[in-house]
Design a protein around this motif. Structure first.
Motif, PDB file in Angstrom:
ATOM      1  N   ARG A 116      39.443  33.238  28.020  1.00 32.37           N
ATOM      2  CA  ARG A 116      40.085  31.944  28.209  1.00 32.37           C
ATOM      3  C   ARG A 116      40.375  31.811  29.407  1.00 32.37           C
ATOM      4  NH1 ARG A 116      38.777  28.653  25.089  1.00 32.37           N
ATOM      5  NH2 ARG A 116      40.638  27.427  26.096  1.00 32.37           N
ATOM      6  N   ILE A 117      40.565  32.694  30.267  1.00 30.64           N
ATOM      7  CA  ILE A 117      41.085  32.638  31.855  1.00 30.64           C
ATOM      8  C   ILE A 117      39.809  32.325  32.388  1.00 30.64           C
ATOM      9  CG2 ILE A 117      41.295  34.125  34.038  1.00 30.64           C
ATOM     10  CD1 ILE A 117      43.289  35.747  32.190  1.00 30.64           C
ATOM     11  N   GLU A 118      38.692  32.459  32.026  1.00 26.84           N
ATOM     12  CA  GLU A 118      37.397  32.126  32.785  1.00 26.84           C
ATOM     13  C   GLU A 118      37.113  30.622  32.304  1.00 26.84           C
ATOM     14  OE1 GLU A 118      32.421  32.934  32.285  1.00 26.84           O
ATOM     15  OE2 GLU A 118      33.970  34.523  31.618  1.00 26.84           O
ATOM     16  N   VAL A 119      37.227  30.307  31.155  1.00 24.97           N
ATOM     17  CA  VAL A 119      36.992  28.796  30.583  1.00 24.97           C
ATOM     18  C   VAL A 119      37.978  27.967  31.420  1.00 24.97           C
ATOM     19  CG1 VAL A 119      37.236  27.550  28.705  1.00 24.97           C
ATOM     20  CG2 VAL A 119      36.024  29.609  28.347  1.00 24.97           C
ATOM     21  N   ARG A 120      39.328  28.326  31.444  1.00 20.45           N
ATOM     22  CA  ARG A 120      40.380  27.405  32.223  1.00 20.45           C
ATOM     23  C   ARG A 120      40.376  27.734  33.745  1.00 20.45           C
ATOM     24  NH1 ARG A 120      45.626  28.359  28.711  1.00 20.45           N
ATOM     25  NH2 ARG A 120      46.639  26.900  30.270  1.00 20.45           N
ATOM     26  N   ASP A 121      39.300  28.401  34.427  1.00 19.10           N
ATOM     27  CA  ASP A 121      39.274  28.552  35.862  1.00 19.10           C
ATOM     28  C   ASP A 121      40.525  29.226  36.564  1.00 19.10           C
ATOM     29  OD1 ASP A 121      37.542  28.598  38.033  1.00 19.10           O
ATOM     30  OD2 ASP A 121      38.354  26.533  38.417  1.00 19.10           O
ATOM     31  N   LEU A 122      40.886  30.079  35.560  1.00 12.61           N
ATOM     32  CA  LEU A 122      42.246  30.717  36.137  1.00 12.61           C
ATOM     33  C   LEU A 122      42.055  32.127  36.832  1.00 12.61           C
ATOM     34  CD1 LEU A 122      44.524  30.065  33.213  1.00 12.61           C
ATOM     35  CD2 LEU A 122      44.605  28.755  35.318  1.00 12.61           C
ATOM     36  N   LYS A 123      40.619  32.520  37.231  1.00 18.27           N
ATOM     37  CA  LYS A 123      40.431  33.855  37.480  1.00 18.27           C
ATOM     38  C   LYS A 123      41.272  34.271  38.968  1.00 18.27           C
ATOM     39  CE  LYS A 123      35.978  35.571  36.093  1.00 18.27           C
ATOM     40  NZ  LYS A 123      34.802  35.769  36.299  1.00 18.27           N
ATOM     41  N   GLU A 124      41.302  33.139  39.433  1.00 18.91           N
ATOM     42  CA  GLU A 124      41.987  33.643  40.950  1.00 18.91           C
ATOM     43  C   GLU A 124      43.537  33.514  40.937  1.00 18.91           C
ATOM     44  OE1 GLU A 124      40.218  30.964  43.850  1.00 18.91           O
ATOM     45  OE2 GLU A 124      38.194  31.629  43.463  1.00 18.91           O
ATOM     46  N   LYS A 125      43.961  33.194  39.790  1.00 20.24           N
ATOM     47  CA  LYS A 125      45.380  33.056  39.435  1.00 20.24           C
ATOM     48  C   LYS A 125      46.431  34.219  38.572  1.00 20.24           C
ATOM     49  CE  LYS A 125      45.163  27.977  40.258  1.00 20.24           C
ATOM     50  NZ  LYS A 125      45.493  26.728  39.722  1.00 20.24           N
ATOM     51  N   ILE A 126      45.022  34.469  37.811  1.00 16.41           N
ATOM     52  CA  ILE A 126      45.790  35.628  36.691  1.00 16.41           C
ATOM     53  C   ILE A 126      44.878  36.696  36.542  1.00 16.41           C
ATOM     54  CG2 ILE A 126      46.442  35.802  34.309  1.00 16.41           C
ATOM     55  CD1 ILE A 126      47.070  33.127  33.874  1.00 16.41           C
ATOM     56  N   LYS A 127      45.506  37.742  36.309  1.00 15.23           N
ATOM     57  CA  LYS A 127      44.943  39.181  36.338  1.00 15.23           C
ATOM     58  C   LYS A 127      45.137  39.964  35.133  1.00 15.23           C
ATOM     59  CE  LYS A 127      43.696  43.476  38.416  1.00 15.23           C
ATOM     60  NZ  LYS A 127      44.161  44.533  39.708  1.00 15.23           N
ATOM     61  N   THR A 128      44.321  40.444  34.150  1.00 14.55           N
ATOM     62  CA  THR A 128      44.684  41.281  32.996  1.00 14.55           C
ATOM     63  C   THR A 128      44.483  42.618  33.406  1.00 14.55           C
ATOM     64  OG1 THR A 128      42.406  40.996  32.068  1.00 14.55           O
ATOM     65  CG2 THR A 128      44.184  39.340  31.575  1.00 14.55           C
ATOM     66  N   SER A 129      45.335  43.584  32.705  1.00 14.97           N
ATOM     67  CA  SER A 129      44.883  45.019  32.930  1.00 14.97           C
ATOM     68  C   SER A 129      45.625  45.468  31.715  1.00 14.97           C
ATOM     69  CB  SER A 129      45.419  45.676  34.148  1.00 14.97           C
ATOM     70  OG  SER A 129      46.742  45.253  34.255  1.00 14.97           O
ATOM     71  N   VAL A 130      44.869  46.927  31.195  1.00 12.35           N
ATOM     72  CA  VAL A 130      45.276  47.633  30.185  1.00 12.35           C
ATOM     73  C   VAL A 130      45.716  49.092  30.779  1.00 12.35           C
ATOM     74  CG1 VAL A 130      44.778  48.789  27.934  1.00 12.35           C
ATOM     75  CG2 VAL A 130      44.141  46.217  28.413  1.00 12.35           C
ATOM     76  N   VAL A 131      46.754  49.434  30.317  1.00 13.62           N
ATOM     77  CA  VAL A 131      47.339  50.904  30.805  1.00 13.62           C
ATOM     78  C   VAL A 131      47.948  51.393  29.641  1.00 13.62           C
ATOM     79  CG1 VAL A 131      48.530  52.197  32.250  1.00 13.62           C
ATOM     80  CG2 VAL A 131      47.683  50.144  33.138  1.00 13.62           C
ATOM     81  N   ASN A 132      47.456  52.772  29.107  1.00 14.17           N
ATOM     82  CA  ASN A 132      48.139  53.291  28.017  1.00 14.17           C
ATOM     83  C   ASN A 132      48.015  52.273  26.751  1.00 14.17           C
ATOM     84  OD1 ASN A 132      48.221  55.767  29.704  1.00 14.17           O
ATOM     85  ND2 ASN A 132      50.153  55.048  30.054  1.00 14.17           N
ATOM     86  N   ASN A 133      46.872  51.632  26.477  1.00 19.43           N
ATOM     87  CA  ASN A 133      46.758  50.605  25.346  1.00 19.43           C
ATOM     88  C   ASN A 133      48.214  49.581  25.245  1.00 19.43           C
ATOM     89  OD1 ASN A 133      45.357  49.938  23.193  1.00 19.43           O
ATOM     90  ND2 ASN A 133      46.903  50.695  21.933  1.00 19.43           N
ATOM     91  N   VAL A 134      48.601  49.215  26.503  1.00 19.28           N
ATOM     92  CA  VAL A 134      49.299  48.203  26.805  1.00 19.28           C
ATOM     93  C   VAL A 134      48.666  47.057  27.617  1.00 19.28           C
ATOM     94  CG1 VAL A 134      51.711  47.423  27.569  1.00 19.28           C
ATOM     95  CG2 VAL A 134      51.528  49.724  26.371  1.00 19.28           C
ATOM     96  N   LEU A 135      48.819  45.789  27.205  1.00 18.11           N
ATOM     97  CA  LEU A 135      48.276  44.888  28.031  1.00 18.11           C
ATOM     98  C   LEU A 135      49.558  44.235  29.156  1.00 18.11           C
ATOM     99  CD1 LEU A 135      46.009  42.752  28.571  1.00 18.11           C
ATOM    100  CD2 LEU A 135      46.906  41.539  26.967  1.00 18.11           C
ATOM    101  N   TYR A 136      49.055  44.082  30.301  1.00 21.12           N
ATOM    102  CA  TYR A 136      49.756  43.306  31.267  1.00 21.12           C
ATOM    103  C   TYR A 136      49.147  42.284  31.941  1.00 21.12           C
ATOM    104  CZ  TYR A 136      52.094  47.953  31.132  1.00 21.12           C
ATOM    105  OH  TYR A 136      52.863  48.972  30.966  1.00 21.12           O
ATOM    106  N   LEU A 137      49.835  41.289  32.076  1.00 17.10           N
ATOM    107  CA  LEU A 137      49.197  39.898  32.743  1.00 17.10           C
ATOM    108  C   LEU A 137      49.966  40.015  34.297  1.00 17.10           C
ATOM    109  CD1 LEU A 137      49.461  37.066  30.176  1.00 17.10           C
ATOM    110  CD2 LEU A 137      47.366  38.227  31.015  1.00 17.10           C
ATOM    111  N   GLU A 138      49.389  39.598  35.111  1.00 14.12           N
ATOM    112  CA  GLU A 138      49.872  39.597  36.598  1.00 14.12           C
ATOM    113  C   GLU A 138      49.443  38.234  37.390  1.00 14.12           C
ATOM    114  OE1 GLU A 138      49.451  42.460  40.706  1.00 14.12           O
ATOM    115  OE2 GLU A 138      48.503  42.904  38.623  1.00 14.12           O
ATOM    116  N   LYS A 139      50.576  37.690  37.912  1.00 15.83           N
ATOM    117  CA  LYS A 139      50.026  36.548  38.856  1.00 15.83           C
ATOM    118  C   LYS A 139      49.459  37.129  39.917  1.00 15.83           C
ATOM    119  CE  LYS A 139      53.461  33.360  36.581  1.00 15.83           C
ATOM    120  NZ  LYS A 139      54.712  32.762  36.759  1.00 15.83           N
ATOM    121  N   LEU A 140      48.417  36.382  40.327  1.00 16.46           N
ATOM    122  CA  LEU A 140      48.202  36.696  41.876  1.00 16.46           C
ATOM    123  C   LEU A 140      48.572  35.689  42.876  1.00 16.46           C
ATOM    124  CD1 LEU A 140      44.368  36.924  40.832  1.00 16.46           C
ATOM    125  CD2 LEU A 140      45.984  38.853  41.118  1.00 16.46           C
TER     126      LEU A 140
END
Length: 86
Positions: free
Chosen positions: A59-83
């Motif tokens: 969805r980030i790719e489709v909505r052209d948000l790659k430079e604004k939002i980053k996803t990451s998973v640590v210990n099976n927990v998802l995090y969203l980070e604003k760039l």
């Protein structure tokens, strides 16, 4: 053997992949963009964090948000980070 009918049509380029116009994951991104938090943990009942990351990245790719939002998973927990540039 019976004869089958078919045709071969020459083309110049394959079409690009189409994505759905909306998704059940869009509200997660919308709420995160509106929120003042720079980093959040995302909980989604019944979905694995890595699966959810994959769906959100699509969805980030489709909505052209790659430079604004980053996803990451640590210990099976998802995090969203604003760039920085949001």
């Amino acid at each position: 053997m019976s004869e089958i009918k078919f045709s071969l049509i020459p083309i110049k380029k394959k079409p690009s992949r189409r994505y759905r116009k909306g998704s059940k994951y869009d509200p997660i991104l919308d709420d995160f963009i509106k929120a003042s938090h720079e980093l959040v943990e995302v909980k989604f009942e019944g979905k694995d964090a890595n699966y959810l990351r994959t769906q959100l990245n699509k969805r980030i790719e489709v909505r052209d948000l790659k430079e604004k939002i980053k996803t990451s998973v640590v210990n099976n927990v998802l995090y969203l980070e604003k760039l920085k540039n949001l």
